[in-house]
Design a protein around this motif. Structure first.
Motif, PDB file in Angstrom:
ATOM      1  N   TYR A  58       3.682  32.225 -12.060  1.00 42.75           N
ATOM      2  CA  TYR A  58       4.282  31.391 -11.029  1.00 42.75           C
ATOM      3  C   TYR A  58       5.087  30.318 -11.741  1.00 42.75           C
ATOM      4  O   TYR A  58       4.531  29.444 -12.412  1.00 42.75           O
ATOM      5  CB  TYR A  58       3.212  30.763 -10.137  1.00 42.75           C
ATOM      6  N   ASP A  59       6.401  30.402 -11.617  1.00 42.94           N
ATOM      7  CA  ASP A  59       7.327  29.491 -12.290  1.00 42.94           C
ATOM      8  C   ASP A  59       7.953  28.600 -11.225  1.00 42.94           C
ATOM      9  O   ASP A  59       8.701  29.083 -10.373  1.00 42.94           O
ATOM     10  CB  ASP A  59       8.388  30.315 -13.032  1.00 42.94           C
ATOM     11  N   VAL A  60       7.664  27.319 -11.287  1.00 41.27           N
ATOM     12  CA  VAL A  60       8.145  26.403 -10.257  1.00 41.27           C
ATOM     13  C   VAL A  60       9.671  26.372 -10.209  1.00 41.27           C
ATOM     14  O   VAL A  60      10.265  26.412  -9.124  1.00 41.27           O
ATOM     15  CB  VAL A  60       7.578  24.989 -10.482  1.00 41.27           C
ATOM     16  N   GLU A  61      10.310  26.318 -11.351  1.00 44.05           N
ATOM     17  CA  GLU A  61      11.782  26.276 -11.360  1.00 44.05           C
ATOM     18  C   GLU A  61      12.350  27.524 -10.708  1.00 44.05           C
ATOM     19  O   GLU A  61      13.306  27.460  -9.917  1.00 44.05           O
ATOM     20  CB  GLU A  61      12.302  26.163 -12.792  1.00 44.05           C
ATOM     21  N   GLN A  62      11.796  28.650 -11.026  1.00 46.15           N
ATOM     22  CA  GLN A  62      12.274  29.908 -10.457  1.00 46.15           C
ATOM     23  C   GLN A  62      12.039  29.938  -8.950  1.00 46.15           C
ATOM     24  O   GLN A  62      12.902  30.387  -8.189  1.00 46.15           O
ATOM     25  CB  GLN A  62      11.558  31.081 -11.117  1.00 46.15           C
ATOM     26  N   GLN A  63      10.876  29.440  -8.531  1.00 42.67           N
ATOM     27  CA  GLN A  63      10.559  29.396  -7.108  1.00 42.67           C
ATOM     28  C   GLN A  63      11.537  28.506  -6.350  1.00 42.67           C
ATOM     29  O   GLN A  63      11.829  28.739  -5.176  1.00 42.67           O
ATOM     30  CB  GLN A  63       9.132  28.896  -6.901  1.00 42.67           C
ATOM     31  N   GLU A  64      12.042  27.492  -7.034  1.00 43.48           N
ATOM     32  CA  GLU A  64      12.976  26.566  -6.391  1.00 43.48           C
ATOM     33  C   GLU A  64      14.423  27.023  -6.518  1.00 43.48           C
ATOM     34  O   GLU A  64      15.334  26.287  -6.172  1.00 43.48           O
ATOM     35  CB  GLU A  64      12.787  25.172  -6.992  1.00 43.48           C
ATOM     36  N   GLY A  65      14.607  28.219  -7.054  1.00 46.40           N
ATOM     37  CA  GLY A  65      15.949  28.780  -7.147  1.00 46.40           C
ATOM     38  C   GLY A  65      16.764  28.294  -8.323  1.00 46.40           C
ATOM     39  O   GLY A  65      17.972  28.521  -8.374  1.00 46.40           O
ATOM     40  N   ARG A  66      16.112  27.658  -9.252  1.00 52.08           N
ATOM     41  CA  ARG A  66      16.830  27.171 -10.422  1.00 52.08           C
ATOM     42  C   ARG A  66      16.663  28.153 -11.579  1.00 52.08           C
ATOM     43  O   ARG A  66      15.777  29.009 -11.555  1.00 52.08           O
ATOM     44  CB  ARG A  66      16.296  25.790 -10.819  1.00 52.08           C
ATOM     45  N   ALA A  67      17.505  28.000 -12.559  1.00 50.11           N
ATOM     46  CA  ALA A  67      17.420  28.881 -13.723  1.00 50.11           C
ATOM     47  C   ALA A  67      16.098  28.628 -14.438  1.00 50.11           C
ATOM     48  O   ALA A  67      15.729  27.480 -14.700  1.00 50.11           O
ATOM     49  CB  ALA A  67      18.590  28.630 -14.658  1.00 50.11           C
ATOM     50  N   ALA A  68      15.413  29.709 -14.739  1.00 53.15           N
ATOM     51  CA  ALA A  68      14.132  29.591 -15.424  1.00 53.15           C
ATOM     52  C   ALA A  68      14.359  29.298 -16.897  1.00 53.15           C
ATOM     53  O   ALA A  68      15.058  30.043 -17.591  1.00 53.15           O
ATOM     54  CB  ALA A  68      13.337  30.882 -15.258  1.00 53.15           C
ATOM     55  N   ARG A  69      13.778  28.193 -17.358  1.00 52.64           N
ATOM     56  CA  ARG A  69      13.954  27.788 -18.757  1.00 52.64           C
ATOM     57  C   ARG A  69      12.663  27.872 -19.560  1.00 52.64           C
ATOM     58  O   ARG A  69      12.672  27.730 -20.780  1.00 52.64           O
ATOM     59  CB  ARG A  69      14.488  26.355 -18.806  1.00 52.64           C
ATOM     60  N   PHE A  70      11.553  28.035 -18.840  1.00 54.73           N
ATOM     61  CA  PHE A  70      10.260  28.011 -19.508  1.00 54.73           C
ATOM     62  C   PHE A  70       9.594  29.385 -19.463  1.00 54.73           C
ATOM     63  O   PHE A  70       9.714  30.111 -18.471  1.00 54.73           O
ATOM     64  CB  PHE A  70       9.338  26.990 -18.824  1.00 54.73           C
ATOM     65  N   VAL A  71       8.873  29.681 -20.521  1.00 56.71           N
ATOM     66  CA  VAL A  71       8.120  30.927 -20.593  1.00 56.71           C
ATOM     67  C   VAL A  71       6.687  30.598 -20.941  1.00 56.71           C
ATOM     68  O   VAL A  71       6.428  29.849 -21.891  1.00 56.71           O
ATOM     69  CB  VAL A  71       8.718  31.870 -21.665  1.00 56.71           C
ATOM     70  N   ILE A  72       5.772  31.147 -20.180  1.00 60.05           N
ATOM     71  CA  ILE A  72       4.347  30.956 -20.447  1.00 60.05           C
ATOM     72  C   ILE A  72       3.761  32.291 -20.877  1.00 60.05           C
ATOM     73  O   ILE A  72       4.111  33.345 -20.335  1.00 60.05           O
ATOM     74  CB  ILE A  72       3.615  30.415 -19.188  1.00 60.05           C
ATOM     75  N   TYR A  73       2.897  32.240 -21.868  1.00 58.74           N
ATOM     76  CA  TYR A  73       2.221  33.461 -22.280  1.00 58.74           C
ATOM     77  C   TYR A  73       0.920  33.122 -22.980  1.00 58.74           C
ATOM     78  O   TYR A  73       0.730  32.002 -23.463  1.00 58.74           O
ATOM     79  CB  TYR A  73       3.124  34.336 -23.168  1.00 58.74           C
ATOM     80  N   ARG A  74       0.056  34.115 -23.015  1.00 58.18           N
ATOM     81  CA  ARG A  74      -1.256  33.939 -23.613  1.00 58.18           C
ATOM     82  C   ARG A  74      -1.474  34.914 -24.752  1.00 58.18           C
ATOM     83  O   ARG A  74      -0.932  36.021 -24.755  1.00 58.18           O
ATOM     84  CB  ARG A  74      -2.355  34.173 -22.573  1.00 58.18           C
ATOM     85  N   ASP A  75      -2.244  34.475 -25.717  1.00 65.37           N
ATOM     86  CA  ASP A  75      -2.761  35.352 -26.757  1.00 65.37           C
ATOM     87  C   ASP A  75      -4.264  35.394 -26.511  1.00 65.37           C
ATOM     88  O   ASP A  75      -4.989  34.467 -26.882  1.00 65.37           O
ATOM     89  CB  ASP A  75      -2.432  34.800 -28.146  1.00 65.37           C
ATOM     90  N   SER A  76      -4.721  36.447 -25.853  1.00 65.84           N
ATOM     91  CA  SER A  76      -6.129  36.513 -25.468  1.00 65.84           C
ATOM     92  C   SER A  76      -7.043  36.718 -26.657  1.00 65.84           C
ATOM     93  O   SER A  76      -8.231  36.421 -26.587  1.00 65.84           O
ATOM     94  CB  SER A  76      -6.341  37.628 -24.439  1.00 65.84           C
ATOM     95  N   VAL A  77      -6.511  37.231 -27.737  1.00 65.20           N
ATOM     96  CA  VAL A  77      -7.338  37.423 -28.938  1.00 65.20           C
ATOM     97  C   VAL A  77      -7.629  36.069 -29.583  1.00 65.20           C
ATOM     98  O   VAL A  77      -8.762  35.789 -29.989  1.00 65.20           O
ATOM     99  CB  VAL A  77      -6.638  38.354 -29.936  1.00 65.20           C
TER     100      VAL A  77
END
Length: 121
Positions: A58-77
């Motif tokens: 869930y990307d707030v910027e993307q939800q608001e129609g703006r260009a997505a600048r952030f990336v979230i990811y996990r390293d579960s190991v």
């Protein structure tokens, strides 16, 4: 109990990129969503972006129609959560907090102490 420790905050010029890290420890088996929040000076803490264990983002910027600048990811190991930020703007300035939420046995939010990001023009 879950412990979260953020790192990676810095002072950067606008337009630059920055990656934040969050180290998680403890019992994370019941975490249903991971997130990054920002608290700008004089403002309330607000969600920036979140990710569920199944990868749903869930990307707030993307939800608001703006260009997505952030990336979230996990390293579960490694039990790490990351926030890759690009094209930083002055309004991105604030303290960034790592968050982990669980629903059982009751709703609980875990927070780190935050890491400061300052974007200068």
């Amino acid at each position: 109990q879950v412990q979260l420790v953020e790192s990676g905050g810095a002072s950067v010029q606008s337009g630059r990129s920055l990656k934040l890290s969050c180290a998680a420890s403890g019992d994370i088996s019941r975490i249903v969503v991971w997130g990054w929040y920002r608290q700008a000076p004089g403002k309330q803490r607000e969600l920036v972006i979140s990710i569920k264990p199944d990868g749903e983002i869930y990307d707030v910027e993307q939800q608001e129609g703006r260009a997505a600048r952030f990336v979230i990811y996990r390293d579960s190991v490694k039990n790490m959560l990351y926030l890759q930020m690009s094209d930083l703007k002055a309004e991105d300035t604030g303290v960034y907090f790592c968050n982990a939420a669980e629903l059982r046995p009751y709703m609980t939010d875990y927070w780190g102490r935050g890491t400061q990001v300052t974007v200068t023009s």
